[in-house]
Design a protein around this motif. Structure first.
Motif, mmCIF file in Angstrom:
data_model
loop_
_atom_site.group_PDB
_atom_site.id
_atom_site.type_symbol
_atom_site.label_atom_id
_atom_site.label_comp_id
_atom_site.label_asym_id
_atom_site.label_seq_id
_atom_site.Cartn_x
_atom_site.Cartn_y
_atom_site.Cartn_z
ATOM 1 N N ASP A 15 -20.737 -41.238 0.916
ATOM 2 C CA ASP A 15 -21.483 -41.563 1.852
ATOM 3 C C ASP A 15 -23.001 -41.749 1.510
ATOM 4 O O ASP A 15 -23.143 -42.397 0.725
ATOM 5 C CB ASP A 15 -21.349 -40.780 3.380
ATOM 6 C CG ASP A 15 -21.852 -41.532 4.562
ATOM 7 O OD1 ASP A 15 -21.695 -43.004 4.748
ATOM 8 O OD2 ASP A 15 -22.344 -40.863 5.427
ATOM 9 N N THR A 16 -23.962 -40.999 1.851
ATOM 10 C CA THR A 16 -25.143 -40.805 1.686
ATOM 11 C C THR A 16 -25.548 -39.875 0.839
ATOM 12 O O THR A 16 -26.821 -39.563 0.495
ATOM 13 C CB THR A 16 -26.159 -41.088 2.852
ATOM 14 O OG1 THR A 16 -25.958 -39.763 3.682
ATOM 15 C CG2 THR A 16 -25.613 -42.137 3.701
ATOM 16 N N VAL A 17 -24.724 -39.108 0.250
ATOM 17 C CA VAL A 17 -25.138 -37.781 -0.605
ATOM 18 C C VAL A 17 -24.598 -37.988 -1.954
ATOM 19 O O VAL A 17 -23.293 -38.647 -2.076
ATOM 20 C CB VAL A 17 -24.406 -36.501 0.174
ATOM 21 C CG1 VAL A 17 -24.822 -35.324 -0.618
ATOM 22 C CG2 VAL A 17 -24.687 -36.400 1.438
ATOM 23 N N TYR A 19 -23.365 -35.861 -5.467
ATOM 24 C CA TYR A 19 -22.882 -34.672 -5.951
ATOM 25 C C TYR A 19 -22.716 -34.667 -7.366
ATOM 26 O O TYR A 19 -22.644 -35.625 -8.058
ATOM 27 C CB TYR A 19 -21.650 -34.320 -5.512
ATOM 28 C CG TYR A 19 -21.384 -34.171 -3.797
ATOM 29 C CD1 TYR A 19 -21.735 -32.974 -3.242
ATOM 30 C CD2 TYR A 19 -21.281 -35.482 -3.020
ATOM 31 C CE1 TYR A 19 -22.034 -33.077 -1.681
ATOM 32 C CE2 TYR A 19 -21.313 -35.321 -1.565
ATOM 33 C CZ TYR A 19 -21.413 -34.284 -0.986
ATOM 34 O OH TYR A 19 -21.404 -34.020 0.263
ATOM 35 N N THR A 25 -24.607 -30.323 -4.417
ATOM 36 C CA THR A 25 -25.426 -31.632 -3.712
ATOM 37 C C THR A 25 -26.774 -31.772 -4.472
ATOM 38 O O THR A 25 -27.349 -30.997 -5.010
ATOM 39 C CB THR A 25 -26.096 -31.341 -2.483
ATOM 40 O OG1 THR A 25 -24.836 -31.078 -1.464
ATOM 41 C CG2 THR A 25 -26.938 -32.411 -1.713
ATOM 42 N N HIS A 28 -29.921 -36.451 -1.033
ATOM 43 C CA HIS A 28 -29.519 -37.004 -0.071
ATOM 44 C C HIS A 28 -30.382 -38.368 0.204
ATOM 45 O O HIS A 28 -31.583 -38.193 -0.313
ATOM 46 C CB HIS A 28 -29.801 -36.194 1.110
ATOM 47 C CG HIS A 28 -28.999 -35.005 1.344
ATOM 48 N ND1 HIS A 28 -27.927 -35.180 2.348
ATOM 49 C CD2 HIS A 28 -29.200 -33.636 1.064
ATOM 50 C CE1 HIS A 28 -27.397 -33.774 2.180
ATOM 51 N NE2 HIS A 28 -28.356 -33.064 1.485
ATOM 52 N N CYS A 29 -29.760 -39.551 0.394
ATOM 53 C CA CYS A 29 -30.412 -40.753 0.453
ATOM 54 C C CYS A 29 -30.690 -40.843 2.047
ATOM 55 O O CYS A 29 -29.770 -40.789 2.669
ATOM 56 C CB CYS A 29 -29.591 -41.801 -0.137
ATOM 57 S SG CYS A 29 -29.311 -41.682 -1.777
ATOM 58 N N PHE A 30 -31.888 -41.250 2.452
ATOM 59 C CA PHE A 30 -32.255 -41.571 3.699
ATOM 60 C C PHE A 30 -33.073 -42.995 3.806
ATOM 61 O O PHE A 30 -33.266 -43.757 2.656
ATOM 62 C CB PHE A 30 -33.390 -40.529 4.217
ATOM 63 C CG PHE A 30 -32.970 -39.070 4.068
ATOM 64 C CD1 PHE A 30 -32.497 -38.530 5.085
ATOM 65 C CD2 PHE A 30 -33.200 -38.513 2.805
ATOM 66 C CE1 PHE A 30 -31.905 -37.190 5.168
ATOM 67 C CE2 PHE A 30 -32.587 -36.909 2.696
ATOM 68 C CZ PHE A 30 -32.232 -36.391 3.877
ATOM 69 N N ARG A 47 -26.288 -46.174 1.960
ATOM 70 C CA ARG A 47 -24.851 -45.806 0.993
ATOM 71 C C ARG A 47 -25.102 -46.419 -0.453
ATOM 72 O O ARG A 47 -24.401 -45.735 -1.463
ATOM 73 C CB ARG A 47 -23.768 -46.383 1.785
ATOM 74 C CG ARG A 47 -23.378 -45.558 3.175
ATOM 75 C CD ARG A 47 -22.139 -45.988 3.679
ATOM 76 N NE ARG A 47 -21.912 -45.452 4.789
ATOM 77 C CZ ARG A 47 -21.452 -45.531 5.940
ATOM 78 N NH1 ARG A 47 -21.508 -46.807 6.225
ATOM 79 N NH2 ARG A 47 -21.216 -44.904 6.877
ATOM 80 N N ALA A 50 -27.134 -44.588 -2.795
ATOM 81 C CA ALA A 50 -26.468 -43.280 -3.302
ATOM 82 C C ALA A 50 -25.552 -43.660 -4.314
ATOM 83 O O ALA A 50 -25.243 -42.785 -5.292
ATOM 84 C CB ALA A 50 -25.985 -42.454 -2.144
#
Length: 103
Positions: A15-17, A19, A25, A28-30, A47, A50
Motif C-alpha cells: 500500500d503506502t508503506v 519495508y 518499516t 510511509h508515503c504521504f 502507492r 511507495a
C-alpha cells in the motif's frame, strides 16, 4: 567509491508503506493536504511513490553494475570502449553519487 548509506534492498511496498527484507518499516508515503484532486487519484500516486521508493536500491545496484561493466569494457587495441550512448554513461556516475548523498 563511497559505500551507500541508504537501506540496502530488497525493499517491498505494501500500500503506502515501504519495508525492508525483515518487514521493518522503512518509510510511509504521504500526500499533501488538502487534496486538490480526487482522493483515488492521489492514493494511486502515493502507492506508486511507495513502489518507486522500494525499487530504488535495486535500481542503484543495476546502475552500478552497468557503470562498472561499461567502464571496464576494453576493445582489442586495449582502449576503453563505451558500449552505451555517451550521454547515458555520463549520467550514471552523477546519479550514483546523488544516491550516496555525495551531491
Amino acid at each position: 567509491m563511497n559505500k551507500p548509506k541508504f537501506t540496502q534492498g530488497p525493499l517491498t511496498a505494501d500500500d503506502t508503506v515501504v519495508y525492508d527484507s525483515e518487514k521493518h518499516t522503512i518509510a510511509h508515503c504521504f500526500c499533501k493536504w488538502p487534496l486538490s484532486e480526487d482522493d483515488e487519484t492521489v492514493l494511486e500516486n502515493v502507492r506508486a511513490n511507495a513502489v518507486l521508493f522500494a525499487s530504488a536500491p535495486d535500481m542503484y545496484d543495476l546502475l552500478q553494475k552497468i557503470f562498472t561493466a561499461t567502464y571496464e569494457t576494453i576493445d582489442d587495441s586495449g582502449d576503453a570502449v563505451t558500449v552505451i550512448p555517451e550521454d547515458v554513461f555520463n549520467g550514471i556516475l552523477p546519479m550514483l553519487k546523488k544516491a550516496r548523498g555525495e551531491q
